[in-house]
Design a protein around this motif. Structure first.
Motif, PDB file in Angstrom:
ATOM      1  N   SER A  16      34.566 -49.518  23.453  1.00 50.93           N
ATOM      2  CA  SER A  16      33.624 -50.547  23.008  1.00 50.93           C
ATOM      3  C   SER A  16      32.656 -49.958  21.999  1.00 50.93           C
ATOM      4  O   SER A  16      32.283 -48.785  22.081  1.00 50.93           O
ATOM      5  N   ASP A  17      32.270 -50.799  21.030  1.00 48.45           N
ATOM      6  CA  ASP A  17      31.163 -50.460  20.130  1.00 48.45           C
ATOM      7  C   ASP A  17      30.004 -51.432  20.319  1.00 48.45           C
ATOM      8  O   ASP A  17      29.137 -51.555  19.460  1.00 48.45           O
ATOM      9  N   CYS A  18      30.006 -52.128  21.466  1.00 50.55           N
ATOM     10  CA  CYS A  18      28.970 -53.113  21.809  1.00 50.55           C
ATOM     11  C   CYS A  18      28.979 -54.312  20.863  1.00 50.55           C
ATOM     12  O   CYS A  18      28.010 -55.065  20.795  1.00 50.55           O
ATOM     13  N   HIS A  19      30.084 -54.498  20.166  1.00 50.57           N
ATOM     14  CA  HIS A  19      30.364 -55.701  19.385  1.00 50.57           C
ATOM     15  C   HIS A  19      31.744 -56.238  19.744  1.00 50.57           C
ATOM     16  O   HIS A  19      31.951 -57.440  19.795  1.00 50.57           O
ATOM     17  N   SER A  20      32.677 -55.318  19.910  1.00 51.93           N
ATOM     18  CA  SER A  20      34.061 -55.664  20.190  1.00 51.93           C
ATOM     19  C   SER A  20      34.610 -54.656  21.184  1.00 51.93           C
ATOM     20  O   SER A  20      33.950 -53.671  21.520  1.00 51.93           O
ATOM     21  N   ALA A  21      35.833 -54.925  21.649  1.00 49.81           N
ATOM     22  CA  ALA A  21      36.436 -54.051  22.652  1.00 49.81           C
ATOM     23  C   ALA A  21      37.902 -53.830  22.321  1.00 49.81           C
ATOM     24  O   ALA A  21      38.585 -54.712  21.790  1.00 49.81           O
ATOM     25  N   ALA A  22      38.376 -52.639  22.649  1.00 52.81           N
ATOM     26  CA  ALA A  22      39.786 -52.309  22.540  1.00 52.81           C
ATOM     27  C   ALA A  22      40.258 -51.787  23.884  1.00 52.81           C
ATOM     28  O   ALA A  22      39.488 -51.208  24.652  1.00 52.81           O
ATOM     29  N   LEU A  23      41.546 -51.991  24.177  1.00 49.11           N
ATOM     30  CA  LEU A  23      42.159 -51.448  25.375  1.00 49.11           C
ATOM     31  C   LEU A  23      43.270 -50.494  24.969  1.00 49.11           C
ATOM     32  O   LEU A  23      44.121 -50.831  24.138  1.00 49.11           O
ATOM     33  N   VAL A  24      43.262 -49.307  25.560  1.00 42.57           N
ATOM     34  CA  VAL A  24      44.255 -48.288  25.247  1.00 42.57           C
ATOM     35  C   VAL A  24      44.952 -47.869  26.534  1.00 42.57           C
ATOM     36  O   VAL A  24      44.310 -47.648  27.561  1.00 42.57           O
ATOM     37  N   SER A  25      46.279 -47.783  26.486  1.00 42.25           N
ATOM     38  CA  SER A  25      47.051 -47.440  27.672  1.00 42.25           C
ATOM     39  C   SER A  25      46.971 -45.944  27.941  1.00 42.25           C
ATOM     40  O   SER A  25      46.587 -45.145  27.084  1.00 42.25           O
ATOM     41  N   SER A  26      47.382 -45.565  29.139  1.00 44.33           N
ATOM     42  CA  SER A  26      47.316 -44.148  29.513  1.00 44.33           C
ATOM     43  C   SER A  26      48.279 -43.299  28.697  1.00 44.33           C
ATOM     44  O   SER A  26      48.129 -42.075  28.654  1.00 44.33           O
ATOM     45  N   HIS A  27      49.239 -43.922  28.038  1.00 44.73           N
ATOM     46  CA  HIS A  27      50.204 -43.172  27.235  1.00 44.73           C
ATOM     47  C   HIS A  27      49.956 -43.332  25.742  1.00 44.73           C
ATOM     48  O   HIS A  27      50.848 -43.109  24.924  1.00 44.73           O
ATOM     49  N   GLY A  28      48.729 -43.733  25.383  1.00 40.98           N
ATOM     50  CA  GLY A  28      48.297 -43.598  24.004  1.00 40.98           C
ATOM     51  C   GLY A  28      48.499 -44.785  23.091  1.00 40.98           C
ATOM     52  O   GLY A  28      48.450 -44.614  21.868  1.00 40.98           O
ATOM     53  N   SER A  29      48.666 -45.984  23.624  1.00 36.98           N
ATOM     54  CA  SER A  29      48.866 -47.150  22.768  1.00 36.98           C
ATOM     55  C   SER A  29      47.672 -48.098  22.860  1.00 36.98           C
ATOM     56  O   SER A  29      47.302 -48.545  23.958  1.00 36.98           O
ATOM     57  N   VAL A  30      47.081 -48.393  21.713  1.00 37.86           N
ATOM     58  CA  VAL A  30      46.041 -49.414  21.641  1.00 37.86           C
ATOM     59  C   VAL A  30      46.751 -50.759  21.549  1.00 37.86           C
ATOM     60  O   VAL A  30      47.353 -51.086  20.520  1.00 37.86           O
ATOM     61  N   GLY A  85      54.617 -28.323  25.588  1.00 40.62           N
ATOM     62  CA  GLY A  85      53.202 -28.099  25.336  1.00 40.62           C
ATOM     63  C   GLY A  85      52.385 -29.341  25.643  1.00 40.62           C
ATOM     64  O   GLY A  85      52.854 -30.261  26.316  1.00 40.62           O
ATOM     65  N   ALA A  86      51.163 -29.382  25.106  1.00 45.46           N
ATOM     66  CA  ALA A  86      50.254 -30.491  25.415  1.00 45.46           C
ATOM     67  C   ALA A  86      49.379 -30.813  24.216  1.00 45.46           C
ATOM     68  O   ALA A  86      49.029 -29.918  23.423  1.00 45.46           O
ATOM     69  N   VAL A  87      49.055 -32.086  24.082  1.00 41.56           N
ATOM     70  CA  VAL A  87      48.087 -32.541  23.082  1.00 41.56           C
ATOM     71  C   VAL A  87      47.060 -33.418  23.779  1.00 41.56           C
ATOM     72  O   VAL A  87      47.334 -34.013  24.829  1.00 41.56           O
ATOM     73  N   ALA A  88      45.876 -33.503  23.203  1.00 41.82           N
ATOM     74  CA  ALA A  88      44.836 -34.422  23.669  1.00 41.82           C
ATOM     75  C   ALA A  88      44.607 -35.474  22.603  1.00 41.82           C
ATOM     76  O   ALA A  88      44.508 -35.145  21.405  1.00 41.82           O
ATOM     77  N   VAL A  89      44.546 -36.727  23.026  1.00 36.19           N
ATOM     78  CA  VAL A  89      44.220 -37.836  22.125  1.00 36.19           C
ATOM     79  C   VAL A  89      42.839 -38.348  22.518  1.00 36.19           C
ATOM     80  O   VAL A  89      42.625 -38.761  23.661  1.00 36.19           O
ATOM     81  N   THR A  90      41.909 -38.287  21.570  1.00 36.45           N
ATOM     82  CA  THR A  90      40.549 -38.769  21.812  1.00 36.45           C
ATOM     83  C   THR A  90      40.350 -40.065  21.058  1.00 36.45           C
ATOM     84  O   THR A  90      40.591 -40.129  19.838  1.00 36.45           O
ATOM     85  N   ASP A  91      39.919 -41.103  21.761  1.00 36.07           N
ATOM     86  CA  ASP A  91      39.785 -42.446  21.195  1.00 36.07           C
ATOM     87  C   ASP A  91      38.355 -42.944  21.353  1.00 36.07           C
ATOM     88  O   ASP A  91      37.743 -42.773  22.415  1.00 36.07           O
ATOM     89  N   ALA A  92      37.848 -43.589  20.301  1.00 39.34           N
ATOM     90  CA  ALA A  92      36.498 -44.158  20.366  1.00 39.34           C
ATOM     91  C   ALA A  92      36.387 -45.312  19.386  1.00 39.34           C
ATOM     92  O   ALA A  92      36.920 -45.246  18.268  1.00 39.34           O
ATOM     93  N   LEU A  93      35.701 -46.360  19.796  1.00 37.24           N
ATOM     94  CA  LEU A  93      35.174 -47.332  18.839  1.00 37.24           C
ATOM     95  C   LEU A  93      33.827 -46.791  18.398  1.00 37.24           C
ATOM     96  O   LEU A  93      32.916 -46.598  19.219  1.00 37.24           O
ATOM     97  N   ALA A  94      33.727 -46.514  17.116  1.00 35.75           N
ATOM     98  CA  ALA A  94      32.592 -45.746  16.604  1.00 35.75           C
ATOM     99  C   ALA A  94      31.284 -46.509  16.729  1.00 35.75           C
ATOM    100  O   ALA A  94      31.226 -47.728  16.510  1.00 35.75           O
ATOM    101  N   LEU A  95      30.242 -45.784  17.067  1.00 29.87           N
ATOM    102  CA  LEU A  95      28.877 -46.280  16.970  1.00 29.87           C
ATOM    103  C   LEU A  95      28.257 -45.752  15.678  1.00 29.87           C
ATOM    104  O   LEU A  95      28.680 -44.730  15.133  1.00 29.87           O
ATOM    105  N   ARG A  96      27.269 -46.466  15.176  1.00 30.64           N
ATOM    106  CA  ARG A  96      26.654 -46.100  13.900  1.00 30.64           C
ATOM    107  C   ARG A  96      26.093 -44.687  13.959  1.00 30.64           C
ATOM    108  O   ARG A  96      25.378 -44.334  14.901  1.00 30.64           O
ATOM    109  N   LEU A 112      37.774 -47.784  14.472  1.00 36.58           N
ATOM    110  CA  LEU A 112      38.474 -47.153  15.586  1.00 36.58           C
ATOM    111  C   LEU A 112      38.865 -45.738  15.164  1.00 36.58           C
ATOM    112  O   LEU A 112      39.565 -45.544  14.165  1.00 36.58           O
ATOM    113  N   LEU A 113      38.377 -44.771  15.918  1.00 41.01           N
ATOM    114  CA  LEU A 113      38.627 -43.359  15.634  1.00 41.01           C
ATOM    115  C   LEU A 113      39.634 -42.815  16.644  1.00 41.01           C
ATOM    116  O   LEU A 113      39.487 -43.008  17.855  1.00 41.01           O
TER     117      LEU A 113
END
Length: 600
Positions: A16-30, A85-96, A112-113
Motif C-alpha cells: 500500500s501507498d495509502c492511496h492504492s493497494a497491490a496484492l502479491v503472491s508468495s511466489h512473486g506475482s503481483v 541457490g536463492a534470491v530475495a524479491v523486495t516489493d513496495a508501493l513507494a511512499l514519497r 511499484l518498486l
C-alpha cells in the motif's frame, strides 16, 4: 499461470501507498493493483481472471518461498530458494521521498518498486510484466522512451524503468537471466496518466526511503503495550495501509469480488468506507494507532455526511466522500476461481441501516476530548443523528449484514439506535443542547425495554437476530461490547453460549445458521464477550487459536471456512483486523483487572 487457478486468497500479501493497494503472491506475482485509488480500475487483475494482467518474478524449477514484512512496514521481502541457490524479491508501493510520520501517503508517486537480489548460488529468474488496463479490457503496447519502457492506452499511462534488459512482445515485457550472489536487478513501474499533468514530481522513490517512512509512522504509534503486541502492531499497519491518506477514510478491504463461497455469487466490492464499521474502527485506531488517525477518520465522516436536512443517513461512501456507488458487473471477467459475477460499486449504499446512527455517535463519544474542536456544522450533525434515532428506531431496515431481501426489525439495528441516544445523552452538554437530553433518554430507555422484550426468544434461549424471531445471529454479541447489557447478565451469558454451541467451530463464528463460512470479526467479538464476562483464560485460548488462522504475514480476509481453514472474501479485511486489535485490548484490560468486566 494462464488457465490455472490463482493461489489461495491467503497466499497474498498487501502492498500500500495509502492511496492504492497491490496484492502479491508468495511466489512473486503481483496479481492485483488498482490505481491511482483503491477503487480505481485494476491494471493487474489476474486475481479475478487469468487474462486480466499480472507482473510475475519467478524462478526456474522447484523452489520454496518464505516471506515477511521488513520491520514495521508494508515493504515485503520474499526469499525464493532452489537447489541452485536463492534470491530475495523486495516489493513496495513507494511512499514519497522524505515523507515521515503522519505525512506518509499524502502525496503518493504511484510507483511499484521491485528488486531482485541474489543471496547465494546462481538462480535463473524470469520476469513477465503484463498489464491489462481497465480490469483487463485493454492490452497496451510498449515502446522505448530513452532508458524506460512506456505503455499508454486510453486513460492509463505506465513507465517502467529497469536495469535488466527486458524485451517487448505486444503488451507484455519479458526477461530471463541468471542472478548470482550479490547481484541486484531493480524495476520501477510508475503510473503516468497521458492527458494529465504529472501528479508527482521530485526525487526518485526508493525502497529505502519507503522503509524509513513506514518506520517513522510506526514509531509514533507505539502507545499500545498490551498483550499480543506484534499482532496488534501488524494490524495497525494494515489499517493504515487501507486508509486513503488524503481524506482519512478507511476502506473495508483492498479488493472487489473475492467470494464468500467459491463458485457462488456472493461477491462484493469492498473498496469503500462503511459507517457500519466506524465505531469499532475508531476504537481500534485509538488503541493501536493514535488519536490523530481516529480524529482524521471522524473528520472525514462528518465531511462526507454533510447536512442531512432530514434525509436518512447514507451507510457508505467513496474515499473522498462520493455518494453514488452504483453497482455494475464486469461480465468479461471469469471471477476468482469462476466465482461470478465480478462487481464494481456496491448497491448497499441505497439501503437503510439504522445501526449507522449509533456508529457515528459512538465514535464521537470516543473522541469526547476532541468534540470542542469540531465545527458548529458537526455538532448540528450529531444532534440531527440523535433525533433521527429517536424518530426512526421503530422502522425496519436491511441490518448490518446488508440483507438484500425485505427489511426486518434487526436486533443489532435497534441496539445501535440505543447507542446513538445513550451517547447523545452523554454528549448533550458538550454539543450545546442539554435540554435535549431528557427526550433522548426517554427514547433510549424505550428502545432498551423493547429489545429485552421482543428480541429474547424462549425457544432458542437467546437473544435472536431480529424481533419476534427464533433465528440466532452473531451480531447480538455486540450487546456487551457497546454497553447495552453486561456480559455477565444471565440472558446475555445464555446468548453467548448459544452462539458458541450453534454458530461456532472453536474460535470461528458464523453470522447465522447456514452461513457459508465463519466471519472473522465475529470470532474476535466472542473473545471480547468472554473477557468481559470474566472468563479471561477461555477468551485468551480462543484468541490464540484464531490468531493462528491468519496467513503467514498475519493477514486476515473477511471469512474462514471452518471445514478447510481456507480464507474467503475480500482481502485483507479491515473489520477482521479491527476485531483483532479490540479483542487484544479487551484481553489486556480484563487481565489487568483480574478478570473483572470493563465498561464501555
Amino acid at each position: 499461470m494462464t488457465g490455472a487457478d490463482p493461489p489461495e486468497i491467503s497466499d497474498y500479501g498487501l502492498l500500500s501507498d495509502c492511496h492504492s493497494a497491490a496484492l502479491v503472491s508468495s511466489h512473486g506475482s503481483v496479481d492485483w493493483w488498482s490505481l491511482p485509488r483503491f477503487d480505481s480500475p485494476a491494471i493487474f487483475g489476474r486475481l479475478l481472471d487469468p487474462s486480466a494482467g499480472h507482473w510475475s518474478i519467478t524462478v526456474a524449477g522447484d523452489h520454496t518461498a518464505t516471506r515477511d514484512y521488513v520491520g514495521d512496514s508494508l515493504v515485503l521481502r520474499t526469499v525464493l530458494r532452489t537447489a541452485a541457490g536463492a534470491v530475495a524479491v523486495t516489493d513496495a508501493l513507494a511512499l514519497r521521498p522524505g515523507s515521515r510520520g503522519h505525512e506518509i501517503g499524502f502525496d503518493a508517486p504511484h510507483t511499484l518498486l521491485r528488486t531482485v537480489e541474489g543471496l547465494d548460488g546462481t538462480v535463473d529468474v524470469a520476469v513477465e510484466v503484463a498489464p491489462r488496463l481497465e480490469y483487463g479490457l485493454t492490452e497496451p503496447r510498449w515502446r522505448r522512451d530513452g532508458p524506460s519502457w512506456v505503455a499508454r492506452a486510453g486513460p492509463v499511462g505506465l513507465r517502467l524503468t529497469d536495469d535488466s534488459g527486458l524485451t517487448a512482445t505486444g503488451g507484455t515485457l519479458t526477461g530471463r537471466y541468471p542472478v548470482g550472489a550479490g547481484q541486484r536487478i531493480r524495476f520501477r513501474l510508475t503510473f503516468e496518466p497521458p492527458y494529465e499533468p504529472a501528479a508527482w514530481t521530485g526525487l526518485e522513490p526508493s525502497v529505502h526511503d519507503t522503509l524509513e517512512a513506514w518506520h517513522s509512522w510506526a514509531a509514533l504509534h507505539r502507545g499500545y503495550r498490551g498483550r499480543y503486541l506484534p499482532a496488534v502492531h501488524r494490524s495497525a499497519l494494515v489499517l493504515q495501509g487501507l486508509t486513503y491518506q488524503r481524506s482519512g477514510a478507511v476502506v473495508a478491504a483492498a479488493t472487489t469480488s473475492l467470494p464468500e463461497q467459491l463458485g457462488a455469487d456472493l461477491n462484493w466490492d469492498y473498496r469503500f468506507a462503511w459507517l457500519r464499521d466506524v465505531s469499532l474502527t475508531m476504537q481500534a485506531l485509538w488503541v493501536a494507532a493514535c488519536p490523530d488517525e481516529a480524529g482524521r477518520f471522524f473528520d472525514w465522516i462528518a465531511d462526507a455526511i454533510g447536512p442531512l436536512g432530514g434525509a436518512p443517513l447514507q451507510i457508505m461512501f467513496g474515499v473522498t466522500g462520493e455518494r453514488d456507488l452504483t453497482e455494475h458487473q464486469l461480465d468479461h471477467l471469469a471471477g476468482y476461481r469462476d466465482s461470478r459475477p465480478v462487481r464494481v460499486g456496491n448497491d448497499a449504499w441505497r439501503q437503510r441501516q439504522l445501526d449507522v446512527l449509533g456508529e457515528v455517535l459512538f465514535a464521537a463519544e470516543l473522541l469526547r476530548e476532541r468534540i470542542g474542536e469540531l465545527s458548529d456544522a458537526t455538532r448540528e450533525l450529531l444532534v440531527s443523528l440523535a433525533d433521527q434515532a429517536a424518530d426512526s428506531w421503530r422502522l425496519p431496515d436491511s441490518g448490518m449484514w446488508e440483507s438484500r431481501e425485505h427489511p426486518r426489525h434487526y436486533t443489532s439495528s435497534k441496539v445501535m439506535c440505543w447507542v446513538a441516544l445513550d451517547r447523545a445523552v452523554r454528549l448533550a452538554g458538550t454539543l450545546g443542547v442539554p435540554g435535549r437530553a431528557g427526550a433522548w433518554a426517554a427514547a433510549r430507555d424505550e428502545i432498551h425495554a423493547t429489545v429485552l422484550r421482543r428480541a429474547w426468544c424462549e425457544r432458542i434461549g437467546a437473544y435472536a437476530g431480529a424481533f419476534d424471531s427464533d433465528r440466532l445471529d452473531a451480531s447480538v454479541l455486540l450487546l456487551p461490547l457497546v454497553g447495552f447489557l453486561p456480559a455477565g447478565d444471565p440472558r446475555m451469558l445464555a446468548t453467548i453460549e448459544a452462539v458458541r454451541d450453534r454458530l461456532a467451530d472453536g474460535p470461528l463464528v458464523r453470522r447465522w445458521y447456514g452461513d457459508t463460512a465463519a466471519f472473522v470479526a465475529c470470532g474476535f467479538w466472542l473473545v471480547e464477550c468472554l473477557a468481559l464476562a470474566g472468563r479471561v483464560d477461555e477468551a485468551g485460548a480462543l484468541f490464540a487459536d484464531l490468531l493462528g488462522r491468519g496467513n503467514d504475514l498475519g493477514l486476515f480476509a473477511e471469512e474462514i471456512d471452518p471445514a478447510t481453514g481456507r480464507q474467503l472474501g475480500n482481502h485483507p479485511q479491515a473489520f477482521s483486523h479491527v476485531g483483532l486489535i479490540n479483542a487484544a485490548w479487551r484481553l489486556t484490560e480484563a487481565s489487568a483487572a483480574g478478570g473483572a468486566p470493563r465498561p464501555v
